[in-house]
Design an enzyme around this catalytic site. Structure first.
Site, mmCIF file in Angstrom:
data_model
loop_
_atom_site.group_PDB
_atom_site.id
_atom_site.type_symbol
_atom_site.label_atom_id
_atom_site.label_comp_id
_atom_site.label_asym_id
_atom_site.label_seq_id
_atom_site.Cartn_x
_atom_site.Cartn_y
_atom_site.Cartn_z
ATOM 1 N N ASN A 9 0.873 -1.182 0.000
ATOM 2 C CA ASN A 9 0.000 0.000 0.000
ATOM 3 C C ASN A 9 0.908 1.229 0.000
ATOM 4 O OD1 ASN A 9 -1.847 2.006 0.328
ATOM 5 N ND2 ASN A 9 -2.574 1.352 2.348
ATOM 6 N N LYS A 11 0.107 4.238 -0.323
ATOM 7 C CA LYS A 11 -0.533 5.435 0.263
ATOM 8 C C LYS A 11 -0.180 6.652 -0.589
ATOM 9 C CE LYS A 11 -0.422 3.157 4.718
ATOM 10 N NZ LYS A 11 -0.385 3.248 6.172
ATOM 11 N N HIS A 97 -9.755 1.537 4.571
ATOM 12 C CA HIS A 97 -8.501 1.696 5.312
ATOM 13 C C HIS A 97 -8.748 2.614 6.507
ATOM 14 C CE1 HIS A 97 -4.403 2.635 6.367
ATOM 15 N NE2 HIS A 97 -4.057 1.568 5.683
ATOM 16 N N GLU A 99 -7.109 4.922 7.678
ATOM 17 C CA GLU A 99 -6.845 6.344 7.398
ATOM 18 C C GLU A 99 -8.042 6.984 6.718
ATOM 19 O OE1 GLU A 99 -3.178 5.553 5.360
ATOM 20 O OE2 GLU A 99 -2.332 4.872 7.265
ATOM 21 N N GLU A 169 -5.987 -4.660 10.246
ATOM 22 C CA GLU A 169 -4.921 -3.695 10.518
ATOM 23 C C GLU A 169 -5.213 -2.964 11.831
ATOM 24 O OE1 GLU A 169 -2.842 -2.575 6.573
ATOM 25 O OE2 GLU A 169 -4.483 -1.176 6.863
ATOM 26 N N GLY A 175 2.195 2.214 10.943
ATOM 27 C CA GLY A 175 3.179 3.288 10.835
ATOM 28 C C GLY A 175 3.840 3.645 12.157
ATOM 29 N N SER A 215 3.044 -2.241 10.379
ATOM 30 C CA SER A 215 4.492 -2.336 10.612
ATOM 31 C C SER A 215 5.100 -3.682 10.220
ATOM 32 C CB SER A 215 4.822 -1.977 12.067
ATOM 33 O OG SER A 215 4.410 -0.642 12.341
#
Ligand code: 13P
Length: 253
Positions: A9, A11, A97, A99, A169, A175, A215
């Protein structure tokens, strides 16, 4: 055997030229892959056509969009429809996702609409779920994830459900460099599979690919993917570095 998937991904990272080079570096590594192993590059919209043509002659490689809109077409400036993705040959799309849920307030209901529009266009959804740190600390992560699955996926007929890929996730591991332990990942994946099994039966649950994200890197991928219910990963930061992502692909079961 169900598909084992290493999904990158990207991003909102990399220029077009950097993306081209990264794909080239990974593809020229000629990693030997079994038929059940697959690599998916989830790239920004303007790079989809380029990435799709880069993998066109590769059996085990495909490209995904990072999102799509939850309406069919019309006056939605700046948005991208599933029909548009289909028209350029895209076969996968990441949705939900964390985010997007957090910064763009995407709801479970909107994601249900996206799932339907994707399946209508024969695009396989990679559906993301996962809990925030506060939920994990309260010990209610299973309920949280179950609700995400129920509200976005459980309206599907079995024939559609079997096209869905799930990515678990945990937000606290994205991250942050703080990976869920292999045991925590396996525990949640097993739970997700059991929820799907209760609703859709053993055959569909056994065939469902459940990816772990948060991660993942070359050094920990093997341990995480070893969980019997962990079918690969959805990888952010480490997917931007060719050697890292190559190591992750090689760690697939
Ligand atoms: P990181 O691998 O950078 O933690 O990101 C995970 C992720 O969000 C993949 O979708």
């Amino acid at each position: 055997m169900r598909k084992q998937i290493a999904a990158a991904n990207w991003k909102m990272n990399l220029t077009y030229q950097q993306g081209e080079k990264l794909l080239d570096d990974i593809l020229t590594a000629k990693i030997p892959l079994a038929p059940h192993q697959q690599v998916i590059f989830t790239v920004p919209y303007p790079y989809l056509i380029m990435a799709n043509s880069a993998v066109a002659n590769e059996n085990n490689y495909a490209v995904a969009a990072q999102n799509c809109y939850h309406k069919k077409s019309g006056a939605f400036t700046g948005e991208v429809s599933t029909e548009m993705l289909q028209s350029i040959g895209i076969k996968y799309c990441v949705i939900g996702h964390s985010e997007r849920r957090e910064y763009f307030a995407e709801s479970n209901q909107q994601l249900a609409e996206k799932i339907d529009l994707l399946l209508e266009k024969s695009i396989q959804p990679i559906f993301c779920c996962g809990e925030a740190l506060s939920i994990r600390e309260a010990g209610t992560q299973n309920n949280w994830v179950e609700t995400q699955l129920k509200e976005s996926l459980f309206h599907l007929q079995p024939g559609d459900m079997e096209k869905v890929i799930i990515a678990y996730e945990p937000i606290w591991a994205i991250g942050t460099g703080k990976t869920a332990s292999a045991a925590q990942a396996q525990e949640m994946h097993e739970f997700i599979r059991s929820i799907i099994q209760q609703k859709y039966g053993t055959a569909i649950a056994d065939n469902l690919s459940i990816l772990y994200g948060g991660s993942v890197k070359g050094a920990n991928a093997g341990e995480i993917f070893a969980g019997p219910d962990v079918d690969g990963g959805l990888v952010g930061g480490a997917s931007l570095v060719a050697e890292e992502f190559i190591a992750i692909i090689k760690a697939l079961k």
